[in-house]
Design a protein around this motif. Structure first.
Motif, PDB file in Angstrom:
ATOM      1  N   ALA A  38       0.850  -1.185   0.000  1.00  9.51           N
ATOM      2  CA  ALA A  38       0.000   0.000   0.000  1.00  9.51           C
ATOM      3  C   ALA A  38       0.891   1.241   0.000  1.00  9.51           C
ATOM      4  N   ALA A  39       0.789   2.032  -1.061  1.00  8.72           N
ATOM      5  CA  ALA A  39       1.524   3.295  -1.143  1.00  8.72           C
ATOM      6  C   ALA A  39       0.713   4.339  -0.388  1.00  8.72           C
ATOM      7  N   VAL A  40       1.306   4.958   0.632  1.00  8.01           N
ATOM      8  CA  VAL A  40       0.593   5.888   1.505  1.00  8.01           C
ATOM      9  C   VAL A  40       1.237   7.267   1.412  1.00  8.01           C
ATOM     10  N   TRP A  41       0.393   8.293   1.336  1.00 10.69           N
ATOM     11  CA  TRP A  41       0.864   9.673   1.332  1.00 10.69           C
ATOM     12  C   TRP A  41      -0.206  10.557   1.971  1.00 10.69           C
ATOM     13  N   ARG A  42       0.164  11.765   2.349  1.00 15.29           N
ATOM     14  CA  ARG A  42      -0.771  12.725   2.933  1.00 15.29           C
ATOM     15  C   ARG A  42      -1.107  13.748   1.863  1.00 15.29           C
ATOM     16  N   ASP A  43      -2.405  13.914   1.585  1.00 16.64           N
ATOM     17  CA  ASP A  43      -2.802  14.859   0.545  1.00 16.64           C
ATOM     18  C   ASP A  43      -2.798  16.289   1.090  1.00 16.64           C
ATOM     19  N   GLY A  44      -3.208  17.242   0.270  1.00 10.84           N
ATOM     20  CA  GLY A  44      -3.162  18.660   0.633  1.00 10.84           C
ATOM     21  C   GLY A  44      -4.054  19.029   1.797  1.00 10.84           C
ATOM     22  N   THR A  45      -5.077  18.207   2.084  1.00 13.35           N
ATOM     23  CA  THR A  45      -5.968  18.501   3.208  1.00 13.35           C
ATOM     24  C   THR A  45      -5.526  17.798   4.490  1.00 13.35           C
ATOM     25  N   GLY A  46      -4.426  17.023   4.422  1.00  9.92           N
ATOM     26  CA  GLY A  46      -3.922  16.322   5.593  1.00  9.92           C
ATOM     27  C   GLY A  46      -4.448  14.908   5.741  1.00  9.92           C
ATOM     28  N   THR A  47      -5.268  14.464   4.784  1.00 10.73           N
ATOM     29  CA  THR A  47      -5.824  13.118   4.835  1.00 10.73           C
ATOM     30  C   THR A  47      -4.794  12.104   4.353  1.00 10.73           C
ATOM     31  N   LEU A  48      -4.664  10.988   5.070  1.00 12.38           N
ATOM     32  CA  LEU A  48      -3.793   9.910   4.602  1.00 12.38           C
ATOM     33  C   LEU A  48      -4.514   9.171   3.482  1.00 12.38           C
ATOM     34  N   ARG A  49      -3.860   9.067   2.358  1.00 10.14           N
ATOM     35  CA  ARG A  49      -4.415   8.385   1.183  1.00 10.14           C
ATOM     36  C   ARG A  49      -3.585   7.145   0.909  1.00 10.14           C
ATOM     37  N   SER A  50      -4.169   6.175   0.225  1.00 11.11           N
ATOM     38  CA  SER A  50      -3.427   4.960  -0.122  1.00 11.11           C
ATOM     39  C   SER A  50      -3.879   4.444  -1.475  1.00 11.11           C
ATOM     40  N   ARG A  51      -2.971   3.725  -2.105  1.00  9.02           N
ATOM     41  CA  ARG A  51      -3.252   3.087  -3.387  1.00  9.02           C
ATOM     42  C   ARG A  51      -2.299   1.912  -3.528  1.00  9.02           C
ATOM     43  N   ARG A  52      -2.577   1.059  -4.492  1.00  9.21           N
ATOM     44  CA  ARG A  52      -1.695  -0.063  -4.762  1.00  9.21           C
ATOM     45  C   ARG A  52      -0.810   0.302  -5.943  1.00  9.21           C
ATOM     46  N   PRO A  53       0.511   0.346  -5.755  1.00  5.83           N
ATOM     47  CA  PRO A  53       1.399   0.673  -6.877  1.00  5.83           C
ATOM     48  C   PRO A  53       1.347  -0.435  -7.942  1.00  5.83           C
ATOM     49  N   THR A  54       1.488  -0.043  -9.189  1.00  7.57           N
ATOM     50  CA  THR A  54       1.505  -0.993 -10.307  1.00  7.57           C
ATOM     51  C   THR A  54       2.722  -0.700 -11.175  1.00  7.57           C
ATOM     52  N   ASP A  55       2.917  -1.529 -12.197  1.00  5.50           N
ATOM     53  CA  ASP A  55       4.003  -1.278 -13.140  1.00  5.50           C
ATOM     54  C   ASP A  55       3.767   0.026 -13.893  1.00  5.50           C
ATOM     55  N   ASP A  56       2.494   0.317 -14.205  1.00  6.29           N
ATOM     56  CA  ASP A  56       2.169   1.552 -14.926  1.00  6.29           C
ATOM     57  C   ASP A  56       2.269   2.787 -14.029  1.00  6.29           C
ATOM     58  N   LEU A  57       1.928   2.637 -12.748  1.00 11.86           N
ATOM     59  CA  LEU A  57       1.991   3.742 -11.784  1.00 11.86           C
ATOM     60  C   LEU A  57       2.827   3.299 -10.584  1.00 11.86           C
ATOM     61  N   PRO A  58       4.162   3.337 -10.709  1.00  6.86           N
ATOM     62  CA  PRO A  58       5.020   2.880  -9.603  1.00  6.86           C
ATOM     63  C   PRO A  58       4.992   3.852  -8.429  1.00  6.86           C
ATOM     64  N   LEU A  59       5.683   3.486  -7.385  1.00  2.00           N
ATOM     65  CA  LEU A  59       5.766   4.290  -6.171  1.00  2.00           C
ATOM     66  C   LEU A  59       6.379   5.655  -6.496  1.00  2.00           C
ATOM     67  N   ASN A  60       5.743   6.718  -6.035  1.00  2.00           N
ATOM     68  CA  ASN A  60       6.255   8.076  -6.222  1.00  2.00           C
ATOM     69  C   ASN A  60       7.162   8.443  -5.056  1.00  2.00           C
ATOM     70  N   GLY A  61       7.948   9.491  -5.223  1.00  2.00           N
ATOM     71  CA  GLY A  61       8.896   9.913  -4.203  1.00  2.00           C
ATOM     72  C   GLY A  61       8.255  10.343  -2.903  1.00  2.00           C
ATOM     73  N   TRP A  62       7.023  10.824  -2.940  1.00  2.00           N
ATOM     74  CA  TRP A  62       6.355  11.296  -1.728  1.00  2.00           C
ATOM     75  C   TRP A  62       5.537  10.193  -1.049  1.00  2.00           C
ATOM     76  N   GLU A  63       5.501   8.990  -1.634  1.00  2.00           N
ATOM     77  CA  GLU A  63       4.751   7.879  -1.061  1.00  2.00           C
ATOM     78  C   GLU A  63       5.688   6.926  -0.320  1.00  2.00           C
ATOM     79  N   ARG A  64       5.165   6.265   0.683  1.00  2.00           N
ATOM     80  CA  ARG A  64       5.903   5.249   1.425  1.00  2.00           C
ATOM     81  C   ARG A  64       5.078   3.970   1.431  1.00  2.00           C
TER      82      ARG A  64
END
Length: 98
Positions: A38-64
């Protein structure tokens, strides 16, 4: 400043609630885990968001990467175990197209 961790109602370990891309809540372990999915990041409103990284959308630098709590919850693992004397029939059924 990060909000305090919530606690799992079953095992009482700390968790973080995230909001998935589908708008559902997902509990993840609070510490990043390179084995997580689960790739987790905090959006602009402070909410923790999550998604599943894929080959098309790999982990971004701001996600853990974090592990979904359901995969590590000891209470959930105990629920999966069958009671003594109970046999899982799927283990003994013949599979079609063998």
């Amino acid at each position: 400043m990060a909000p305090p961790a919530a606690h799992c109602p079953d095992c009482h370990h700390p968790i973080r609630w995230t909001r998935t891309e589908a708008g559902r809540n997902l509990a993840v372990d609070p510490d990043p885990d390179p084995a997580g999915n689960a790739a987790v990041w905090r959006d602009g409103t402070g909410t923790l968001r999550s998604r599943r990284p894929t080959d098309d959308l790999p982990l971004n630098g701001w996600e853990r990467l974090h592990m979904p709590h359901v995969a590590t919850c000891p209470a959930h693992q105990e629920q999966l175990a069958l009671p003594v004397g109970v046999t899982r029939l799927d283990d003994h059924r013949r599979r079609k197209n063998r």
